[in-house]
Design a protein around this motif. Structure first.
Motif, PDB file in Angstrom:
ATOM      1  N   GLU A 135       0.637  -1.270  -0.029  1.00 33.07           N
ATOM      2  CA  GLU A 135       0.030  -0.137   0.014  1.00 33.07           C
ATOM      3  C   GLU A 135       0.778   1.458   0.013  1.00 33.07           C
ATOM      4  OE1 GLU A 135      -3.243   2.067   3.479  1.00 33.07           O
ATOM      5  OE2 GLU A 135      -2.355   0.736   4.060  1.00 33.07           O
ATOM      6  N   ALA A 136       1.683   1.164   0.412  1.00 30.65           N
ATOM      7  CA  ALA A 136       2.495   2.044   1.246  1.00 30.65           C
ATOM      8  C   ALA A 136       3.905   2.855  -0.016  1.00 30.65           C
ATOM      9  CB  ALA A 136       3.894   1.835   2.004  1.00 30.65           C
ATOM     10  N   LEU A 137       3.956   1.513  -1.009  1.00 39.14           N
ATOM     11  CA  LEU A 137       3.875   1.650  -2.183  1.00 39.14           C
ATOM     12  C   LEU A 137       3.624   2.194  -3.330  1.00 39.14           C
ATOM     13  CD1 LEU A 137       6.776   1.414  -3.892  1.00 39.14           C
ATOM     14  CD2 LEU A 137       6.401  -1.592  -4.427  1.00 39.14           C
ATOM     15  N   ASN A 138       2.815   1.417  -3.187  1.00 39.28           N
ATOM     16  CA  ASN A 138       2.058   2.121  -3.950  1.00 39.28           C
ATOM     17  C   ASN A 138       1.078   4.062  -4.133  1.00 39.28           C
ATOM     18  OD1 ASN A 138      -0.594   2.106  -6.784  1.00 39.28           O
ATOM     19  ND2 ASN A 138      -1.500   2.608  -4.919  1.00 39.28           N
ATOM     20  N   ILE A 139       1.151   4.132  -3.048  1.00 39.75           N
ATOM     21  CA  ILE A 139       1.491   5.748  -2.748  1.00 39.75           C
ATOM     22  C   ILE A 139       2.108   6.683  -2.935  1.00 39.75           C
ATOM     23  CG2 ILE A 139       0.959   7.352  -0.923  1.00 39.75           C
ATOM     24  CD1 ILE A 139      -0.600   5.104   1.257  1.00 39.75           C
ATOM     25  N   LEU A 140       2.979   5.955  -2.801  1.00 37.86           N
ATOM     26  CA  LEU A 140       4.696   6.788  -3.093  1.00 37.86           C
ATOM     27  C   LEU A 140       4.822   6.239  -4.805  1.00 37.86           C
ATOM     28  CD1 LEU A 140       7.168   7.893  -3.000  1.00 37.86           C
ATOM     29  CD2 LEU A 140       8.389   5.161  -2.400  1.00 37.86           C
ATOM     30  N   TYR A 141       4.122   5.774  -5.312  1.00 41.83           N
ATOM     31  CA  TYR A 141       4.058   5.593  -6.772  1.00 41.83           C
ATOM     32  C   TYR A 141       3.374   7.109  -7.540  1.00 41.83           C
ATOM     33  CZ  TYR A 141       6.834   1.307  -8.379  1.00 41.83           C
ATOM     34  OH  TYR A 141       8.112   0.992  -9.077  1.00 41.83           O
ATOM     35  N   ILE A 142       2.253   7.277  -6.694  1.00 50.40           N
ATOM     36  CA  ILE A 142       0.981   8.238  -6.924  1.00 50.40           C
ATOM     37  C   ILE A 142       1.686   9.622  -6.522  1.00 50.40           C
ATOM     38  CG2 ILE A 142      -1.086   9.704  -5.891  1.00 50.40           C
ATOM     39  CD1 ILE A 142      -2.273   5.865  -5.338  1.00 50.40           C
ATOM     40  N   LEU A 143       2.673   9.508  -5.876  1.00 51.40           N
ATOM     41  CA  LEU A 143       3.295  10.998  -5.632  1.00 51.40           C
ATOM     42  C   LEU A 143       3.797  11.229  -6.588  1.00 51.40           C
ATOM     43  CD1 LEU A 143       3.442  13.288  -3.404  1.00 51.40           C
ATOM     44  CD2 LEU A 143       5.361  11.390  -1.716  1.00 51.40           C
ATOM     45  N   ILE A 144       4.952  10.262  -6.874  1.00 53.32           N
ATOM     46  CA  ILE A 144       5.571  10.605  -7.643  1.00 53.32           C
ATOM     47  C   ILE A 144       5.110  10.803  -9.538  1.00 53.32           C
ATOM     48  CG2 ILE A 144       8.038   9.543  -9.481  1.00 53.32           C
ATOM     49  CD1 ILE A 144       8.768   7.716  -6.736  1.00 53.32           C
ATOM     50  N   GLN A 145       4.235  10.624  -9.458  1.00 49.79           N
ATOM     51  CA  GLN A 145       3.681  10.336 -10.571  1.00 49.79           C
ATOM     52  C   GLN A 145       2.759  12.520 -10.280  1.00 49.79           C
ATOM     53  OE1 GLN A 145       0.801   7.840 -11.089  1.00 49.79           O
ATOM     54  NE2 GLN A 145       1.509   6.185 -11.676  1.00 49.79           N
ATOM     55  N   ALA A 146       2.421  12.865  -9.231  1.00 48.19           N
ATOM     56  CA  ALA A 146       2.079  13.637  -9.006  1.00 48.19           C
ATOM     57  C   ALA A 146       3.658  14.630  -9.063  1.00 48.19           C
ATOM     58  CB  ALA A 146       2.087  14.564  -7.758  1.00 48.19           C
ATOM     59  N   VAL A 147       4.370  14.208  -8.790  1.00 48.19           N
ATOM     60  CA  VAL A 147       6.087  15.032  -8.824  1.00 48.19           C
ATOM     61  C   VAL A 147       6.070  15.111 -10.958  1.00 48.19           C
ATOM     62  CG1 VAL A 147       8.191  15.055  -8.723  1.00 48.19           C
ATOM     63  CG2 VAL A 147       6.598  14.611  -6.657  1.00 48.19           C
ATOM     64  N   ASN A 148       5.989  14.216 -10.998  1.00 51.47           N
ATOM     65  CA  ASN A 148       6.223  14.652 -12.406  1.00 51.47           C
ATOM     66  C   ASN A 148       5.136  15.538 -12.908  1.00 51.47           C
ATOM     67  OD1 ASN A 148       8.256  12.574 -12.687  1.00 51.47           O
ATOM     68  ND2 ASN A 148       6.552  11.235 -12.921  1.00 51.47           N
ATOM     69  N   ARG A 149       3.940  15.584 -12.606  1.00 54.05           N
ATOM     70  CA  ARG A 149       3.183  16.842 -13.481  1.00 54.05           C
ATOM     71  C   ARG A 149       3.528  18.069 -12.999  1.00 54.05           C
ATOM     72  NH1 ARG A 149      -0.936  12.749 -12.088  1.00 54.05           N
ATOM     73  NH2 ARG A 149      -1.069  13.291 -10.287  1.00 54.05           N
ATOM     74  N   ILE A 150       4.406  17.975 -11.853  1.00 58.69           N
ATOM     75  CA  ILE A 150       4.284  19.373 -11.474  1.00 58.69           C
ATOM     76  C   ILE A 150       5.849  19.500 -12.397  1.00 58.69           C
ATOM     77  CG2 ILE A 150       5.609  20.959  -9.676  1.00 58.69           C
ATOM     78  CD1 ILE A 150       4.305  18.883  -8.007  1.00 58.69           C
ATOM     79  N   GLN A 151       6.705  18.514 -12.480  1.00 54.99           N
ATOM     80  CA  GLN A 151       7.534  19.181 -13.637  1.00 54.99           C
ATOM     81  C   GLN A 151       8.107  19.357 -14.708  1.00 54.99           C
ATOM     82  OE1 GLN A 151      10.173  15.671 -12.283  1.00 54.99           O
ATOM     83  NE2 GLN A 151      11.384  16.659 -11.418  1.00 54.99           N
ATOM     84  N   GLU A 152       6.961  18.720 -15.236  1.00 53.26           N
ATOM     85  CA  GLU A 152       5.659  18.974 -16.838  1.00 53.26           C
ATOM     86  C   GLU A 152       5.677  20.458 -16.470  1.00 53.26           C
ATOM     87  OE1 GLU A 152       3.501  16.216 -17.427  1.00 53.26           O
ATOM     88  OE2 GLU A 152       4.544  14.901 -17.973  1.00 53.26           O
TER      89      GLU A 152
END
Length: 206
Positions: free
Chosen positions: A127-144
């Motif tokens: 579960e924690a790993l899935n949340i971490l992936y979601i968080l990194i995807q959100a960071v990706n959108r910010i970087q875009e």
């Protein structure tokens, strides 16, 4: 993850949020100032007006993306705190079982309980790993979004150079906008590095 790593992520999350929010407010203010200059000079700065609007709209998009990122931070920390707590429980039962084994006593219940905690921890880690992936995807959108803002800054500098004869201080405005975008870029890059370290500690890559 140990408690020191959790606290480091909490601190990094706070610092990143603080830096981004401050920079986005600055971006919005700079864009408004530019739009005032454009209005004051009329058609002579029409091209820069397009840039200023794009810059302000981009800042709003970044703010929304940052809010999505924030939504994943608390669940991630909570998940890892539960994992730490449950690992301590599992260790307690393991030590009890080892003590009884050393004394030549067999207690199947302890073994079953230890296995139950192991399964619980494995599920929580997933579960924690899935949340971490979601968080990194959100960071990706910010970087875009940051990359788009940097493109707008470049266009703004070009328009400012073409509008030098108007006497409007657009080069300074463009420079200040670029500095604000740079603050967001550096903050989110540093934060992503910490998240990727956490991801590698979890035994996977991205």
């Amino acid at each position: 993850m140990d408690i020191q790593r959790i606290m480091a992520i909490v601190e990094a999350s706070y610092q990143t949020r603080h830096s981004i929010e401050g920079a986005l407010r600055d971006i919005d203010r700079r864009a408004l100032n530019a739009m005032v200059l454009v209005k004051r000079h009329g058609n002579a700065l029409a091209g820069y007006g397009v840039v200023a609007r794009a810059f302000r709209e981009g800042a709003a998009d970044l703010k929304e993306a940052a809010s999505h990122m924030q939504k994943s931070i608390a669940p991630l920390i909570q998940a890892h705190m539960r994992i730490l707590q449950h690992r301590s429980y599992a260790d307690l039962f393991r030590r009890m079982r080892e003590t009884m084994d050393g004394a030549g006593k067999i207690c199947p219940t302890l073994g079953c309980t230890e296995e139950t905690w192991a399964q619980t921890i494995a599920a929580e880690e997933a579960e924690a790993l899935n949340i971490l992936y979601i968080l990194i995807q959100a960071v990706n959108r910010i970087q875009e979004g940051i990359a788009e803002q940097e493109y707008v800054v470049t266009n703004g500098r070009i328009e400012a150079a073409l509008s030098e004869d108007t006497g409007a201080p657009l080069m300074r405005v463009s420079r200040d906008m670029g500095n604000a975008v740079g603050i967001v870029r550096d903050a989110i890059r540093s934060y992503r590095n910490q998240l990727e370290e956490l991801l590698h500690e979890s035994g996977t890559g991205f």
